[in-house]
Enzyme design. Structure first.
Site, short mmCIF file in Angstrom:
data_model
loop_
_atom_site.label_atom_id
_atom_site.label_comp_id
_atom_site.label_asym_id
_atom_site.label_seq_id
_atom_site.Cartn_x
_atom_site.Cartn_y
_atom_site.Cartn_z
N GLY A 78 6.41 -157.06 14.83
CA GLY A 78 6.36 -156.10 15.72
C GLY A 78 6.46 -156.70 17.25
O GLY A 78 7.10 -155.95 18.47
N GLN A 186 0.88 -148.76 14.52
CA GLN A 186 -0.38 -148.45 13.41
C GLN A 186 0.25 -147.04 13.41
O GLN A 186 -0.62 -146.73 12.45
CB GLN A 186 -2.11 -148.39 15.06
CG GLN A 186 -1.47 -149.87 15.14
CD GLN A 186 -2.00 -150.57 13.51
OE1 GLN A 186 -2.97 -150.48 13.49
NE2 GLN A 186 -2.80 -151.70 14.46
N GLY A 207 5.87 -154.83 9.12
CA GLY A 207 5.47 -154.70 8.08
C GLY A 207 4.28 -154.68 7.31
O GLY A 207 4.06 -154.43 6.41
N HIS A 208 3.51 -155.68 8.23
CA HIS A 208 1.98 -156.10 7.61
C HIS A 208 1.51 -155.15 8.36
O HIS A 208 0.15 -155.35 7.64
CB HIS A 208 2.28 -157.78 8.00
CG HIS A 208 1.21 -157.87 8.89
ND1 HIS A 208 0.32 -157.96 9.87
CD2 HIS A 208 2.39 -157.58 10.78
CE1 HIS A 208 0.43 -157.92 10.58
NE2 HIS A 208 1.30 -157.90 11.23
N THR A 244 20.50 -164.44 9.84
CA THR A 244 20.93 -164.07 8.24
C THR A 244 19.42 -162.81 8.26
O THR A 244 18.35 -163.71 8.74
CB THR A 244 20.73 -165.41 7.37
OG1 THR A 244 22.37 -165.93 7.60
CG2 THR A 244 20.84 -164.39 6.14
N CYS A 332 -4.78 -159.78 17.96
CA CYS A 332 -4.57 -160.23 18.95
C CYS A 332 -5.98 -160.85 19.58
O CYS A 332 -5.43 -161.60 20.83
CB CYS A 332 -3.92 -160.49 19.73
SG CYS A 332 -1.70 -159.52 19.05
#
Length: 389
Positions: A78, A186, A207-208, A244, A332
């Site tokens: 993110g 979110q 993703g997480h 990659t 954070c």
């Protein structure tokens, strides 16, 4: 079935910080670690399966957002997506457009990207929010000018869950020729999102936050939008993100997007019901002491942020509750012994901000867990004097 990572630990109420990887998502990722090792850019046999996995995941993420596959750029997470959106849009803009408009309640990835531009001479305008953490489109209309390159406002706030009027805000930005970016970290997978309907030009996916691994994300880039890359190298991801692709994690993100799309809107209704149950239980056990932080209606279905009158430090309260894994605000900012900047920007007093709890729910949250969590929080709070916060 309970998640294997949650069976022997405390009640997990910190889904906004990170989510357990869904076993179905893990199953999709594993072949690209164990067997299909090739480079997706290789034209020989070993690159075929990885290439197909990346292509499939791109289509799956696009489907969740109402986008086309060619508009999805995979990133390392993110913060990278936010940085590519904010810096990339401004650095690609003509010299006459050197302004960014944002909110003081944004994620640090957006705020620090703005600060980095500010240090280079770009003007950053931070709009005020109301007591619920929302910004009025009229406030943006008053502040924006034709020198604005980008407006960046998150869809859902990670601390309070407050949802912004994105469609109206994007329309204001476009009326002045500016691009509009929303951090959907979110919101994606929790509420229905259609980028065409919203009118956004850039949207961050993490993703997480949606049951995929950490270390993978995506950025929706509307067809025709020009960005300056932040990671240089080869021509991967349409030249916008060199390196990659992390095939296993990209495949995982694609499967997570497909699962989220299949669950909506039922999952949103379920989480909203559980969130309200938790709120009601806290109010029942702590009458006249629980104060909601954030918008009572326009908010994420699985986020509850409350302050408890008389609790001087929610951090200390949680430290004394080993049976609950929760937070006082954004992960954070964990470890920072200071009131939440988000809550202060909403006009809350430092005392009320210091007493705030962020309780976030997810796929494996149960009603029984929430009733027990409410009891544990109330038992810890009743020892405190009930004074106004």
């Amino acid at each position: 079935m309970p998640h294997p990572g949650l069976t022997d630990g405390p009640i997990y109420l910190d889904y906004n910080a990170t989510t357990p990887v869904d076993p179905a998502v893990l199953e999709v990722a594993l072949p690209y670690l164990a067997t299909h090792f090739g480079n997706p850019s290789s034209s020989h046999h070993y690159g075929t399966a990885p290439y197909e996995a990346v292509s499939r995941a791109r289509a799956q993420v696009a489907a969740l957002l109402g986008a086309t596959a060619g508009e999805i750029v995979f990133t390392g997470g993110g913060s990278e997506s936010d940085t590519l959106a904010v810096r990339g849009a401004v650095l690609a803009a003509p010299p006459s457009r050197r302004r960014v408009v944002t909110l003081p309640t944004e994620h640090p990835a957006v705020l620090n990207a703005c600060r980095s531009l500010e240090a280079g001479g770009v003007t950053v305008t931070r709009l005020p929010v109301d007591g619920h953490g929302r910004v009025d489109p009229a406030v943006l209309r008053e502040a924006i000018g034709d020198d604005t390159a980008l407006v960046s406002i998150a869809y859902g706030n990670s601390e309070t869950g407050t949802l912004q009027p994105i469609r109206e805000l994007a329309a204001v930005a476009h009326g002045h020729g500016a691009l509009f970016h929303t951090d959907g970290a979110q919101a994606v997978g929790k509420v229905a999102i259609d980028v065409e309907e919203l009118g956004v030009d850039l949207l961050t996916v993490v993703g997480h936050k949606m049951y995929a691994p950490k270390g993978v994300g995506a950025l929706y880039v509307r067809d025709g939008v020009v960005l300056t890359p932040t990671v240089h190298g080869g021509g991967q991801e349409n030249g916008l993100r060199a390196g990659t692709e992390n095939v296993a994690f990209v495949a995982a993100l694609g499967e997570a997007a497909a699962l989220a799309g299949a669950e909506l809107p039922e999952s949103a209704g379920r989480l909203a019901g559980l969130r309200d149950l938790l709120h009601d239980e806290l109010e029942r056990l702590l009458p006249a002491r629980v104060r909601l932080n954030g918008h009572p209606e326009h908010r994420l279905p699985g986020t509850l942020n409350v302050s408890i009158d008389g609790v001087a430090s929610s951090r200390a309260l949680l430290a004394g509750l080993p049976g609950i894994a929760a937070a006082t605000g954004s992960a954070c900012h964990e470890g920072v012994d200071a009131p939440s900047e988000v809550l202060l920007a909403m006009g809350l007093s430092p005392e009320r901000a210091n007493g705030a709890l962020r309780l976030s729910l997810g796929r494996w949250t149960t009603e029984g867990e929430l009733r027990e969590a409410a009891r544990l929080v109330a038992d810890a709070a009743v020892a405190e004097p009930a004074v106004a916060g």
